[in-house]
Enzyme design. Structure first.
Site, PDB file in Angstrom:
ATOM      1  CB  SER A 413      -0.861  -0.034   1.269  1.00 62.23           C
ATOM      2  OG  SER A 413      -1.980   0.782   1.141  1.00 62.23           O
ATOM      3  N   PRO A 414       0.376   2.371  -0.567  1.00 68.28           N
ATOM      4  CG  PRO A 414      -1.091   4.032  -1.262  1.00 68.28           C
ATOM      5  CD  PRO A 414      -0.926   2.545  -1.207  1.00 68.28           C
ATOM      6  CD  GLN A 491      -1.840   7.336  -3.121  1.00 66.45           C
ATOM      7  OE1 GLN A 491      -0.958   7.731  -2.351  1.00 66.45           O
ATOM      8  NE2 GLN A 491      -2.937   6.733  -2.696  1.00 66.45           N
ATOM      9  CE1 TYR A 572      -3.371  14.604   3.045  1.00 63.02           C
ATOM     10  CE2 TYR A 572      -3.864  12.383   2.279  1.00 63.02           C
ATOM     11  CZ  TYR A 572      -3.219  13.236   3.158  1.00 63.02           C
ATOM     12  OH  TYR A 572      -2.434  12.736   4.160  1.00 63.02           O
ATOM     13  NE  ARG A 620      -5.625   3.862  -0.697  1.00 62.57           N
ATOM     14  CZ  ARG A 620      -4.872   3.397   0.302  1.00 62.57           C
ATOM     15  NH1 ARG A 620      -4.354   4.227   1.185  1.00 62.57           N
ATOM     16  NH2 ARG A 620      -4.615   2.123   0.421  1.00 62.57           N
ATOM     17  NE  ARG A 715      -0.921   0.002  10.281  1.00 58.68           N
ATOM     18  CZ  ARG A 715      -1.888  -0.157  11.178  1.00 58.68           C
ATOM     19  NH1 ARG A 715      -1.745   0.341  12.389  1.00 58.68           N
ATOM     20  NH2 ARG A 715      -3.000  -0.791  10.867  1.00 58.68           N
TER      21      ARG A 715
HETATM   22  C1  LIG Z   1       3.626   5.688   7.293  1.00 61.17           C
HETATM   23  C2  LIG Z   1       2.382   5.666   6.461  1.00 61.17           C
HETATM   24  C3  LIG Z   1       2.262   6.486   5.361  1.00 61.17           C
HETATM   25  C4  LIG Z   1       1.123   6.462   4.559  1.00 61.17           C
HETATM   26  N1  LIG Z   1       1.058   7.188   3.417  1.00 61.17           N
HETATM   27  C5  LIG Z   1       0.024   7.048   2.548  1.00 61.17           C
HETATM   28  C6  LIG Z   1       0.031   7.633   1.268  1.00 61.17           C
HETATM   29  O1  LIG Z   1       0.990   8.268   0.863  1.00 61.17           O
HETATM   30  N2  LIG Z   1      -1.062   7.486   0.493  1.00 61.17           N
HETATM   31  C7  LIG Z   1      -2.143   6.763   0.894  1.00 61.17           C
HETATM   32  O2  LIG Z   1      -3.114   6.650   0.146  1.00 61.17           O
HETATM   33  N3  LIG Z   1      -2.143   6.148   2.079  1.00 61.17           N
HETATM   34  C8  LIG Z   1      -1.093   6.258   2.911  1.00 61.17           C
HETATM   35  N4  LIG Z   1      -1.080   5.562   4.099  1.00 61.17           N
HETATM   36  C9  LIG Z   1      -2.208   4.679   4.414  1.00 61.17           C
HETATM   37  C10 LIG Z   1      -1.904   3.237   3.993  1.00 61.17           C
HETATM   38  O3  LIG Z   1      -1.746   3.107   2.604  1.00 61.17           O
HETATM   39  C11 LIG Z   1      -2.990   2.281   4.480  1.00 61.17           C
HETATM   40  O4  LIG Z   1      -4.202   2.644   3.858  1.00 61.17           O
HETATM   41  C12 LIG Z   1      -3.160   2.307   5.986  1.00 61.17           C
HETATM   42  O5  LIG Z   1      -1.909   2.348   6.648  1.00 61.17           O
HETATM   43  C13 LIG Z   1      -3.921   1.074   6.470  1.00 61.17           C
HETATM   44  O6  LIG Z   1      -3.246  -0.101   6.119  1.00 61.17           O
HETATM   45  P1  LIG Z   1      -2.411  -0.993   7.186  1.00 61.17           P
HETATM   46  O7  LIG Z   1      -3.354  -1.332   8.291  1.00 61.17           O
HETATM   47  O8  LIG Z   1      -1.990  -2.211   6.405  1.00 61.17           O
HETATM   48  O9  LIG Z   1      -1.250  -0.179   7.662  1.00 61.17           O
HETATM   49  C14 LIG Z   1       0.063   5.609   4.906  1.00 61.17           C
HETATM   50  C15 LIG Z   1       0.181   4.801   6.035  1.00 61.17           C
HETATM   51  C16 LIG Z   1       1.325   4.791   6.786  1.00 61.17           C
HETATM   52  C17 LIG Z   1       1.431   3.853   7.971  1.00 61.17           C
END
Ligand SMILES: Cc1cc2nc3c(=O)[nH]c(=O)nc-3n(C[C@H](O)[C@H](O)[C@H](O)COP(=O)(O)O)c2cc1C
Ligand SMILES: Cc1cc2nc3c(=O)[nH]c(=O)nc-3n(C[C@H](O)[C@H](O)[C@H](O)COP(=O)(O)OP(=O)(O)OC[C@H]3O[C@@H](n4cnc5c(N)ncnc54)[C@H](O)[C@@H]3O)c2cc1C
Length: 763
Positions: A413-414, A491, A572, A620, A715
């Site tokens: 994921s981003p 993205q 955003y 998204r 994560r």
């Molecule tokens: C450090 C960090 C940076 C993130 N940056 C972005 C991002 O640039 N773009 C985005 O759409 N989501 C971003 N997210 C959200 C993640 O893509 C994801 O949707 C969210 O962490 C939930 O997934 P997880 O439970 O597997 O961590 C970010 C999450 C984390 C932890």
């Protein structure tokens, strides 16, 4: 102790027995409004484990119950004319009437007084005349109503209508679910044998179907005749029977989920369904009632006062109740929404049904019925276009969008790194993303990369707006293509009202200490009182930002990215148009959903025209603002997805939240996956699920149940760049490709895994 028990259901009788077993000197009277053999319903499901618990409490009644237990291992599902059977589920059941008669006999033997045909409308006189009063008077408890201010009951009346019937038709080979499409909608039955001659047959349908059939205007006889007609093909000429003769009306009800904030008041405690109920589709209501009865009797003997005993009873049993109610909620919601799944292939429909409560995972199903699960996995691989090795977990099935072919369904994921310098990715980004690309996922994302310097969230965010950005990103994309089979998605986004804020590990979303730049959004609604008031975008701003999105997409195309995602989530810029929380516009870009989606879709269309036709585009979205009806709800997210689908978006990346400081998200394992499930199965658009998904088991069950097409993990990939390769080792899958220089490490890891599995077996 002088004890009065209200209600001779399983809870009341078993509590009385458990008390007497602990101290025969107790004087116990059970008051029941019905006659001894009047009882609604037919069979109840228990488990061998529950019966073991009961045997430890009272071996005599457990032995009697065991004698009458019916056992069955299989679950059969009739759907679209196909009967699918899986095994290894291990249920047992007993007639409710039989259970109650056995408990009555045991109670009498122990010297408990049973007073039938005695309705207790108000418990207060008994509270005055007895040391202890237990209200086990069921779902519609009078005591709970009398002290509603103290107990604070939360009663959630659910959407479906059901009626608990019986039949002499045999269902002795399997617990059977039957789904029938009628001229008025779908009607389904839960059927299981509990005695040699009798089976339970619960008929259920949506409120709309129930109304269309006119069940509300029918008497019991007419209702039963209609159900017989619907299920004629499964009844072999046998009748459906009601034994709820003492109840008024047609006996159809809506299930009420009961949960009380408190379970005791002075010398009275609530027990069983009176305190908390669990939907019949997970068959745990009686188990809950019996086990709570044992716990309450225990604490009344171990604790120094009634108050202390009630405190321990409440705190010990509440956790178990909440756990079961959560599984029951998943299960009943599945049935409430079943029409969403009825078009699925029978294999996927069956898998979705079996895993509906989320208590049975993919690997758990493998333990129950390896052959059935293997067949379901093979079906999934075939459907994904894999004919080579079909005995692989769903996460290793290929997936195609336009000309993009992914080797598996795992997505990094981003995740913003906040390490860019003037928008330019650095060696950090190269090393970070290259590692994840080597880690085996089918697709990796780069972080939200911004379309302009003002469109950045923080000074550390990456961009697609300067020539040096293109050089740095292209170097990464070339590496990924040259050295791995992973595909890479860019993205692109604009921070809008959440721009000009601090790095992720500083005070997230808070304005910079110095050097802030002006921000803009759909309307002049700041992210929080501490953030800048954004400038509402005018026509020129909207045209300029749209063109910046296009220029960024063109740069991403020149870099060779395989896929593009437009970030329209998390509060955003584009998200600020979609959610009514931040869009207060009165022009064509505000108000109705169609208007709020207008600008994000204009951006999409412009980008689509500039992006190579053979490559897919994702959007998204935040599928839930988590603020109730004021914001985007999961139902509105379905309409958002329909608009994306109609515009030609290839896949919807279903995230949620981060659109309001007032949001109250409900976290948990895979907590956002239901939104993806709903969107995918109500619209047909391909989806990605994301959010607290961290085990291979989660990924496999999401995919095989048809809750998403791809699964994003964020994560977990920060902690382990090689998450997919490691998942393959865990699952014993040897068909994943490791980078050549790492083969010795791969071999050692598989060897170690095999060794610990063997040791595990020996233990
Ligand atoms: C450090 C960090 C940076 C993130 N940056 C972005 C991002 O640039 N773009 C985005 O759409 N989501 C971003 N997210 C959200 C993640 O893509 C994801 O949707 C969210 O962490 C939930 O997934 P997880 O439970 O597997 O961590 C970010 C999450 C984390 C932890
Ligand atoms: C359709 C359906 C199917 C179910 N299937 C299952 C299953 O398969 N497995 C399972 O474990 N559970 C099942 N349950 C749930 C299960 O029936 C209950 O959870 C369980 O019976 C709870 O026991 P209880 O003693 O608390 O309440 P009840 O069984 O409801 O008993 C309460 C008793 O109190 C009496 N009473 C009520 N008010 C008064 C009053 N004012 N004065 C005197 N007496 C009163 C009632 O007549 C009744 O006998 C099902 C429930 C339904 C509705």
């Amino acid at each position: 102790m002088k004890v009065a028990v209200l209600g001779a259901g399983p809870a009341g009788l078993y509590f009385a027995i458990s008390m007497k077993r602990r101290n025969p000197a107790h004087e116990i009277t059970v008051f029941e409004r019905n006659r001894p053999d009047d009882t609604f319903g037919w069979g109840v499901v228990l488990s061998a484990e529950t019966l073991d618990n009961l045997a430890a409490n009272d071996a005599v009644s457990a032995a009697w119950i065991r004698e009458y237990f019916a056992y069955w291992d299989d679950i059969a599902v009739f759907h679209k004319g196909v009967r699918t059977v899986s095994t290894g589920h291990g249920f047992c059941g007993i007639g409710r009437k039989r259970l109650l008669l056995l408990l009555q006999r045991r109670a009498r033997d122990l010297g408990i007084e049973l007073v039938f045909e005695s309705e207790i409308a108000d418990p207060q006189p008994l509270m005055a005349s007895h040391d202890l009063v237990i209200s086990a008077d069921g779902l519609n408890s009078h005591s709970r109503a009398t002290f509603a201010e103290v107990f604070k009951p939360d009663i959630d009346v659910r959407k479906c209508k059901f009626v608990w019937l019986g039949t002499r038709q045999k269902f002795d080979d399997a617990f059977t679910f039957i789904f029938e499409e009628t001229e008025h909608g779908w009607v389904w039955a839960h059927a299981y044998q509990f005695e040699p001659e009798t089976a339970t047959f619960i008929v259920e349908c949506s409120e709309e179907t129930w109304a269309a059939w006119g069940f509300g205007d029918m008497n019991r006889k007419q209702s039963i005749a209609a159900c017989e007609q619907i299920f004629a093909g499964h009844l072999g000429g046998h009748r459906l029977i009601s034994n709820a003769g003492h109840l008024r009306g047609s006996a159809w009800i809506n299930f009420p989920r009961v949960l009380c904030e408190r379970w005791s008041h002075k010398n009275l405690a609530l027990l069983g369904d009176a305190s908390a109920s669990a939907h019949f589709s997970i068959g745990s209501g009686t188990k809950l009632a019996l086990e709570s009865a044992v716990a309450l009797a225990d604490y009344l003997h171990s604790e120094p006062s009634l108050e202390a005993a009630f405190d321990r009873y409440e705190s010990a049993r509440r956790t178990e109740v909440l756990r079961l109610q959560s599984a029951a909620r998943n299960s009943l919601e599945w049935f409430e929404d079943v029409e969403r799944y009825l078009d699925l292939d029978p294999v996927q429909f069956n898998y979705s049904l079996l895993t509906r409560s989320q208590r049975i995972s993919h690997e758990n199903l493998r333990l129950r019925d390896p052959e059935w699960l293997g067949g379901a996995e093979a079906w999934f691989q075939h459907r994904s276009g894999n004919t080579d090795n079909v005995r692989r977990a769903p996460m290793f099935a290929p997936f195609q969008l336009r000309d993009l072919k992914l080797k598996n369904r795992v997505v990094v994921s981003p995740m913003a790194q906040y390490k860019a310098v003037d928008g330019c990715p650095t060696d950090w980004h190269f090393a970070h993303y290259a590692e994840r690309a080597k880690g085996g996922a089918g697709l990796i994302y780069i972080e939200m990369t911004c379309v302009s310097p003002e469109g950045r969230i923080t000074p550390g965010c990456t961009g697609f707006y300067a020539p040096e950005h293109e050089i740095a990103w292209k170097r990464l994309v070339d590496f990924v293509h040259a050295e791995t089979e992973t595909r890479i998605c860019a993205q692109i986004g604009h921070s809008g009202p959440k721009g000009s804020t601090q790095l992720g590990w500083q005070q997230s979303d808070a304005p910079l200490a110095t050097g802030n730049w002006p921000v803009m959004a759909a309307s002049d609604v700041p992210w929080s009182p501490a953030n800048q008031v954004p400038k509402p975008m005018d026509g020129a701003d909207m045209a300029r930002v749209r063109d910046e999105f296009v220029a960024s997409a063109e740069m991403a195309a020149r870099c060779g990215f395989d896929m593009l995602e437009i970030h329209a989530a998390h509060g955003y810029l584009l998200s600020s148009f979609i959610t009514p929380l931040t869009n207060r516009r009165t022009d064509d870009y505000g108000g109705s959903l169609e208007n709020r989606m207008r600008y994000p879709l204009e951006v999409f269309h412009a980008v689509r025209a500039a992006w190579p036709a053979e490559k897919p585009i994702s959007m998204r979205i935040s599928a839930n603002d988590w603020v109730g009806d004021e914001g985007v709800t999961p139902a509105e997210a379905v309409e958002i997805a329909r608009l994306l689908q109609a515009a030609g978006v290839d896949i919807c990346d279903v995230s949620a939240g981060q659109t309001s400081v007032w949001a109250r998200p409900v976290y948990g394992r895979m907590f956002q996956t239901p939104f993806s499930d709903r969107i995918r199965n109500e619209t047909g658009i391909a989806t990605m699920a994301v959010g607290n998904i961290y085990e291979p088991d989660h990924v496999n069950s999401i995919l095989l149940a048809g809750r998403a097409d791809l699964v994003c993990l964020a994560r977990p990939h920060l902690a382990d760049p090689y998450w997919t390769l490691h998942a393959a080792v865990q699952l014993g899958d040897r068909d994943v490709k490791w980078p050549d220089p790492y083969l010795a490490g791969r071999d050692q890891l598989y060897r170690l895994a095999e060794r610990s599995a063997t040791m595990g077996l020996k233990v």
